[in-house]
Design a protein around this motif. Structure first.
Motif, PDB file in Angstrom:
ATOM      1  N   LEU A  94       0.833  -1.206   0.000  1.00  0.00           N
ATOM      2  CA  LEU A  94       0.000   0.000   0.000  1.00  0.00           C
ATOM      3  C   LEU A  94       0.869   1.258   0.000  1.00  0.00           C
ATOM      4  CD1 LEU A  94      -2.823   1.280   0.164  1.00  0.00           C
ATOM      5  CD2 LEU A  94      -2.656   1.129   2.665  1.00  0.00           C
ATOM      6  N   LEU A  95       1.970   1.249   0.744  1.00  0.00           N
ATOM      7  CA  LEU A  95       2.862   2.408   0.801  1.00  0.00           C
ATOM      8  C   LEU A  95       3.507   2.674  -0.567  1.00  0.00           C
ATOM      9  CD1 LEU A  95       4.089   4.574   2.625  1.00  0.00           C
ATOM     10  CD2 LEU A  95       5.898   2.958   3.231  1.00  0.00           C
ATOM     11  N   CYS A  96       3.874   1.608  -1.273  1.00  0.00           N
ATOM     12  CA  CYS A  96       4.429   1.778  -2.630  1.00  0.00           C
ATOM     13  C   CYS A  96       3.399   2.435  -3.552  1.00  0.00           C
ATOM     14  CB  CYS A  96       4.842   0.425  -3.194  1.00  0.00           C
ATOM     15  SG  CYS A  96       6.314  -0.279  -2.444  1.00  0.00           S
ATOM     16  N   SER A  97       2.162   2.016  -3.446  1.00  0.00           N
ATOM     17  CA  SER A  97       1.105   2.604  -4.279  1.00  0.00           C
ATOM     18  C   SER A  97       0.884   4.071  -3.922  1.00  0.00           C
ATOM     19  CB  SER A  97      -0.199   1.816  -4.097  1.00  0.00           C
ATOM     20  OG  SER A  97      -0.033   0.466  -4.480  1.00  0.00           O
ATOM     21  N   CYS A  98       0.969   4.404  -2.634  1.00  0.00           N
ATOM     22  CA  CYS A  98       0.825   5.804  -2.210  1.00  0.00           C
ATOM     23  C   CYS A  98       1.954   6.660  -2.763  1.00  0.00           C
ATOM     24  CB  CYS A  98       0.800   5.892  -0.688  1.00  0.00           C
ATOM     25  SG  CYS A  98      -0.670   5.157   0.062  1.00  0.00           S
ATOM     26  N   ARG A  99       3.154   6.072  -2.865  1.00  0.00           N
ATOM     27  CA  ARG A  99       4.268   6.837  -3.456  1.00  0.00           C
ATOM     28  C   ARG A  99       4.030   7.085  -4.939  1.00  0.00           C
ATOM     29  NH1 ARG A  99       8.520   6.129  -6.514  1.00  0.00           N
ATOM     30  NH2 ARG A  99       8.076   3.905  -6.733  1.00  0.00           N
ATOM     31  N   ILE A 100       3.472   6.066  -5.627  1.00  0.00           N
ATOM     32  CA  ILE A 100       3.206   6.224  -7.060  1.00  0.00           C
ATOM     33  C   ILE A 100       2.198   7.344  -7.310  1.00  0.00           C
ATOM     34  CG2 ILE A 100       2.211   5.087  -9.085  1.00  0.00           C
ATOM     35  CD1 ILE A 100       3.319   2.442  -7.995  1.00  0.00           C
ATOM     36  N   HIS A 101       1.160   7.383  -6.477  1.00  0.00           N
ATOM     37  CA  HIS A 101       0.078   8.348  -6.701  1.00  0.00           C
ATOM     38  C   HIS A 101       0.174   9.577  -5.805  1.00  0.00           C
ATOM     39  CE1 HIS A 101      -2.031   5.547  -9.340  1.00  0.00           C
ATOM     40  NE2 HIS A 101      -1.789   4.591  -8.443  1.00  0.00           N
ATOM     41  N   GLY A 102       1.207   9.669  -4.976  1.00  0.00           N
ATOM     42  CA  GLY A 102       1.432  10.857  -4.153  1.00  0.00           C
ATOM     43  C   GLY A 102       0.379  11.090  -3.091  1.00  0.00           C
ATOM     44  N   ASN A 103      -0.189  10.036  -2.544  1.00  0.00           N
ATOM     45  CA  ASN A 103      -1.217  10.168  -1.510  1.00  0.00           C
ATOM     46  C   ASN A 103      -0.528  10.192  -0.140  1.00  0.00           C
ATOM     47  OD1 ASN A 103      -3.372   9.714   0.366  1.00  0.00           O
ATOM     48  ND2 ASN A 103      -4.598   8.868  -1.305  1.00  0.00           N
ATOM     49  N   VAL A 104      -0.387  11.392   0.429  1.00  0.00           N
ATOM     50  CA  VAL A 104       0.366  11.568   1.678  1.00  0.00           C
ATOM     51  C   VAL A 104      -0.397  10.990   2.866  1.00  0.00           C
ATOM     52  CG1 VAL A 104       1.402  13.262   3.236  1.00  0.00           C
ATOM     53  CG2 VAL A 104       1.482  13.625   0.756  1.00  0.00           C
ATOM     54  N   LYS A 105      -1.686  11.287   2.969  1.00  0.00           N
ATOM     55  CA  LYS A 105      -2.470  10.881   4.130  1.00  0.00           C
ATOM     56  C   LYS A 105      -2.516   9.365   4.269  1.00  0.00           C
ATOM     57  CE  LYS A 105      -6.997  11.533   6.301  1.00  0.00           C
ATOM     58  NZ  LYS A 105      -8.346  12.159   6.172  1.00  0.00           N
ATOM     59  N   MET A 106      -2.825   8.678   3.169  1.00  0.00           N
ATOM     60  CA  MET A 106      -2.882   7.220   3.226  1.00  0.00           C
ATOM     61  C   MET A 106      -1.490   6.627   3.376  1.00  0.00           C
ATOM     62  SD  MET A 106      -5.116   4.753   0.752  1.00  0.00           S
ATOM     63  CE  MET A 106      -6.570   5.752   1.098  1.00  0.00           C
ATOM     64  N   GLY A 107      -0.486   7.313   2.819  1.00  0.00           N
ATOM     65  CA  GLY A 107       0.900   6.874   2.980  1.00  0.00           C
ATOM     66  C   GLY A 107       1.328   6.908   4.429  1.00  0.00           C
ATOM     67  N   GLU A 108       0.909   7.961   5.163  1.00  0.00           N
ATOM     68  CA  GLU A 108       1.244   8.052   6.588  1.00  0.00           C
ATOM     69  C   GLU A 108       0.627   6.895   7.374  1.00  0.00           C
ATOM     70  OE1 GLU A 108       1.740  12.904   7.142  1.00  0.00           O
ATOM     71  OE2 GLU A 108      -0.220  11.940   7.482  1.00  0.00           O
TER      72      GLU A 108
ATOM     73  N   LYS B 167       2.933   4.134   9.225  1.00  0.00           N
ATOM     74  CA  LYS B 167       2.800   3.939  10.676  1.00  0.00           C
ATOM     75  C   LYS B 167       2.743   2.448  11.019  1.00  0.00           C
ATOM     76  CE  LYS B 167      -0.381   4.997  14.483  1.00  0.00           C
ATOM     77  NZ  LYS B 167      -0.765   3.614  14.741  1.00  0.00           N
ATOM     78  N   HIS B 168       1.888   1.707  10.307  1.00  0.00           N
ATOM     79  CA  HIS B 168       1.761   0.275  10.577  1.00  0.00           C
ATOM     80  C   HIS B 168       3.018  -0.496  10.143  1.00  0.00           C
ATOM     81  CE1 HIS B 168      -2.424   0.276  11.890  1.00  0.00           C
ATOM     82  NE2 HIS B 168      -2.700   1.126  10.898  1.00  0.00           N
ATOM     83  N   LEU B 169       3.608  -0.086   9.028  1.00  0.00           N
ATOM     84  CA  LEU B 169       4.779  -0.790   8.511  1.00  0.00           C
ATOM     85  C   LEU B 169       5.967  -0.662   9.457  1.00  0.00           C
ATOM     86  CD1 LEU B 169       6.282  -2.361   6.321  1.00  0.00           C
ATOM     87  CD2 LEU B 169       6.662  -0.193   5.113  1.00  0.00           C
ATOM     88  N   LEU B 170       6.206   0.563   9.955  1.00  0.00           N
ATOM     89  CA  LEU B 170       7.352   0.777  10.841  1.00  0.00           C
ATOM     90  C   LEU B 170       7.156   0.133  12.203  1.00  0.00           C
ATOM     91  CD1 LEU B 170       8.286   4.483   9.998  1.00  0.00           C
ATOM     92  CD2 LEU B 170       9.200   2.359   9.053  1.00  0.00           C
ATOM     93  N   GLU B 171       5.909  -0.130  12.573  1.00  0.00           N
ATOM     94  CA  GLU B 171       5.658  -0.867  13.815  1.00  0.00           C
ATOM     95  C   GLU B 171       5.947  -2.354  13.648  1.00  0.00           C
ATOM     96  OE1 GLU B 171       1.639  -0.096  14.842  1.00  0.00           O
ATOM     97  OE2 GLU B 171       2.010   1.934  15.628  1.00  0.00           O
ATOM     98  N   LEU B 172       5.610  -2.885  12.469  1.00  0.00           N
ATOM     99  CA  LEU B 172       5.780  -4.318  12.223  1.00  0.00           C
ATOM    100  C   LEU B 172       7.190  -4.671  11.782  1.00  0.00           C
ATOM    101  CD1 LEU B 172       2.419  -5.003  10.331  1.00  0.00           C
ATOM    102  CD2 LEU B 172       3.000  -5.732  12.646  1.00  0.00           C
ATOM    103  N   ASP B 173       7.841  -3.780  11.051  1.00  0.00           N
ATOM    104  CA  ASP B 173       9.169  -4.071  10.496  1.00  0.00           C
ATOM    105  C   ASP B 173      10.073  -2.851  10.626  1.00  0.00           C
ATOM    106  OD1 ASP B 173      11.217  -5.376   9.277  1.00  0.00           O
ATOM    107  OD2 ASP B 173      10.374  -5.347   7.260  1.00  0.00           O
ATOM    108  N   PRO B 174      10.462  -2.483  11.854  1.00  0.00           N
ATOM    109  CA  PRO B 174      11.256  -1.261  12.049  1.00  0.00           C
ATOM    110  C   PRO B 174      12.696  -1.379  11.567  1.00  0.00           C
ATOM    111  CG  PRO B 174      10.996  -2.428  14.124  1.00  0.00           C
ATOM    112  CD  PRO B 174      10.166  -3.159  13.123  1.00  0.00           C
ATOM    113  N   GLU B 175      13.173  -2.598  11.324  1.00  0.00           N
ATOM    114  CA  GLU B 175      14.568  -2.790  10.920  1.00  0.00           C
ATOM    115  C   GLU B 175      14.760  -2.721   9.412  1.00  0.00           C
ATOM    116  OE1 GLU B 175      16.957  -3.026  13.180  1.00  0.00           O
ATOM    117  OE2 GLU B 175      15.443  -2.860  14.746  1.00  0.00           O
ATOM    118  N   ASN B 176      13.666  -2.594   8.670  1.00  0.00           N
ATOM    119  CA  ASN B 176      13.744  -2.543   7.207  1.00  0.00           C
ATOM    120  C   ASN B 176      13.741  -1.095   6.747  1.00  0.00           C
ATOM    121  OD1 ASN B 176      13.141  -2.709   4.350  1.00  0.00           O
ATOM    122  ND2 ASN B 176      12.486  -4.829   4.731  1.00  0.00           N
ATOM    123  N   ALA B 177      14.720  -0.732   5.934  1.00  0.00           N
ATOM    124  CA  ALA B 177      14.879   0.671   5.525  1.00  0.00           C
ATOM    125  C   ALA B 177      13.859   1.101   4.485  1.00  0.00           C
ATOM    126  CB  ALA B 177      16.287   0.887   4.974  1.00  0.00           C
TER     127      ALA B 177
END
Length: 618
Positions: free
Chosen positions: A549-563, A567-577
């Motif tokens: 979902l975050l990759c798709s938000c980057r493609i379409h520039g959707n900041v709100k949904m990207g945030e 938020k969920h991604l960095l909670e589940l996988d904080p060690e991935n850059a």
């Protein structure tokens, strides 16, 4: 005191005597002789034979001297007159020195091609009733052994059943062979029948039979029965313990294998090389690095590090635990490298994205004239695919053809994947069409290959053909199919495929399927639908779903949904850059440089670094 019994056909007489060797002389004197059973004419015609002289005593067998005067002619005549008294060893005879026929009582032997065999024997032998000749346990066991060695386990079991019909009692070696056949076939029912026969013959306490029973039950996935056999054995040597440990590893119970090893150490039984190989395989399957290092220390202490099998197991263990540097260190310390150790090391480099090093190691392997096997070719072709090394892949394909491995399903599937990822979908189609047999991996590789090249129509046709040929469909098939629809932008086809997975094809939905579906919807701009799909998941969304979902938000520039996704991604996988980089790019494109800088600072604070990219020209 064991000895060979001599005799004659008409009478058998055993007498005992005591010999004593004279000091300083090789001559033996008969001190006492029991001749109470000698009567009549037999007194003059007996000959004493001294056998197994030991500690000044020997068992003397006395036989009628006329027995040794009998020629081969008389013995052959006796065979034809009363064949029921002779064993037929021609059945499964492995050694030409072993006799063709042997008398059941006197053990007198006859060879068909013997020098003293009368000429009329070969002419009359075909007329001899084979039903009147009984094959010995040795003959049956030899034939069963030949079938097991040739990989014809079904025939070996069939022969064992025929052997039982002749009321012959199998020996321990027969049981070991038959249980090995049951293990190879995973024939649990037949194995239980053999086990019952083992108990009937009171052979369960034999160490070799017990180990074979444990191995048979382990291969059939019945470790409870294997443990019951283990407990019933009166003694346990290292072979029996190894069978139990290897059984737990084979059935995916590595933790029980390690616990069993602790029990083995409590009884102060020294492990051997096979013990360590099985235990290292257990650590590799569970990726338990700490236990693996402890075993490595014991290997070094016992001086077994140079053992080729242990070395290969250590390499595999470190590779699967993600410590590629230690794996290479062990590999370099091996005095000899076989194809297993080379393949393990090459596979390790491929698994952790070091395809260039994998190819270098493969070239070094060829310089040392070690012949690669199918596993090696699969790993090297994956390295070519990851590095887009098309020409190297073609050279390896030529080697595959020279070695006659083009019909191997896994090698063929790897060739399809390599050509597809290297941009030559035509060659991938040629390999696929030339494969004599195909499995789900082959079909999946072709479906994904068409999708990567934007050939959505071919993807649909390939899936239809797969269904028409009744090929096996698995969860990976639908991952490849949904990924292909995502590459080609076929949203309707993807939705239809996703909705029919469980009700029509019986495939349970997993996180990977949701991730592909979110990517498909997100790439096409349906971000709201993608978010709704995530909320309806039957299980908590994995990191891969939020990353899509975050990759798709980057493609379409959707900041709100990207945030929200970040938020969920960095909670589940904080060690991935990747999460930090994607969110930072979203802020940067939107002109929010302060938020982009904050994300980068958070990444630096958590010491999460992006692996540097590289490119190569060929």
């Amino acid at each position: 005191m064991g000895c060979l019994l001599f005799g004659m056909i008409d009478m058998e007489l055993k007498l005992s005597a005591v010999f004593q060797r004279n000091a300083g002389s090789k001559r033996q004197k008969l001190l006492s002789f029991n001749h109470s059973q000698l009567t009549g004419e037999g007194k003059q015609d007996f000959q004493a034979v001294c056998l197994n002289f030991q500690c000044g005593r020997a068992l003397v067998l006395v036989q009628p001297f006329s027995c040794y005067k009998r020629d081969r002619e008389q013995l052959w005549q006796h065979l034809f007159l009363d064949p029921s008294q002779w064993w037929d060893h021609r059945f499964g005879k492995a050694n030409p020195r072993y006799p063709d026929f042997k008398h059941k009582k006197t053990e007198e032997a006859l060879w068909i091609d013997g020098r003293s065999t009368p000429k009329w024997v070969k002419a009359e032998l075909p007329a001899l009733s084979l039903g009147s000749l009984q094959r010995s346990v040795y003959s049956w066991t030899a034939r069963i052994s030949s079938y097991v060695r040739a990989g014809q386990e079904e025939k070996a079991l069939e022969l064992f059943h025929k052997m039982q019909k002749e009321s012959l009692q199998p020996d321990t070696y027969t049981f070991v062979l038959v249980l090995k056949a049951c293990s190879s076939l995973k024939a649990l029912d037949e194995g239980r029948e053999v086990h019952a026969k083992v108990i009937q013959c009171d052979s369960e306490s034999n160490i070799f039979v017990g180990s074979s029973l444990i191995d048979m039950y382990a291969r059939c996935g019945r470790m409870e029965d294997a443990f019951r056999v283990f407990k019933n054995m009166p003694t346990h040597d290292v072979v029996v313990w190894n069978s139990m440990i290897a059984g737990y590893v084979k059935t995916g119970q590595g933790y029980k294998a390690l616990k069993f090893f602790q029990e083995m150490q409590k009884v102060k039984l020294e492990p051997d090389a096979l013990t360590f190989v099985a235990l290292l395989n257990a650590c590799a399957s569970m990726a338990t690095l700490e236990e693996g290092r402890h075993l490595h220390l014991q290997v070094v202490q016992k001086g077994l590090e140079a053992n080729l099998f242990i070395g290969s197991a250590l390499v595999d263990m470190y590779v699967k635990c993600g410590i590629i540097e230690d794996a290479y260190r062990v590999f370099c310390n091996l005095q000899v490298h076989d194809v297993v150790s080379w393949s393990s090391m090459i596979t390790g480099y491929v698994r952790y994205g070091q395809g260039e090093k994998a190819l270098e190691l493969f070239h070094q392997m060829q310089k040392e004239q070690v012949k690669p096997d199918s596993i090696t070719f699969v790993s090297v072709l994956n390295a070519c695919a990851s590095t887009v090394a098309l020409e190297t892949g073609r050279h390896i394909h030529a080697q595959v053809l020279r070695k006659g491995l083009e019909s191997d399903i896994f090698v063929g599937s790897s060739l399809i994947d390599m050509y597809a990822k290297c941009g030559s979908i035509e060659d991938a189609c040629k390999v696929f069409n030339n494969m004599p047999f195909r499995n789900a991996v082959s079909w999946n590789a072709m479906i994904l290959g068409f999708g990567m090249h934007g050939l959505g129509k071919n993807t649909c046709q390939m899936f239809e053909q797969m269904c028409q040929e009744c090929a096996e469909l698995n969860d990976a098939t639908f991952v490849c199919l949904l990924a292909a629809f995502s590459f080609t932008g076929l949203v309707d086809n993807g939705c239809c495929c996703f909705e029919s997975m469980t009700p029509i094809y019986g495939i349970s939905m997993k996180a990977e399927h949701y991730s592909c579906m979110v990517d498909l919807l997100g790439r096409s701009g349906c971000l709201d639908e993608a978010t709704s799909l995530i909320r309806t998941m039957w299980c908590p969304p994995h990191a891969c779903v939020w990353r899509a979902l975050l990759c798709s938000c980057r493609i379409h520039g959707n900041v709100k949904m990207g945030e929200l996704a970040a938020k969920h991604l960095l909670e589940l996988d904080p060690e991935n850059a990747s999460g930090y980089v994607l969110m930072s790019n979203i802020y940067a494109v939107a002109g929010n440089w302060e938020s982009a800088h904050n994300v980068q600072q958070l990444r630096s604070k958590r010491h999460v670094y992006k692996q540097q990219g590289c490119s190569c020209l060929r």
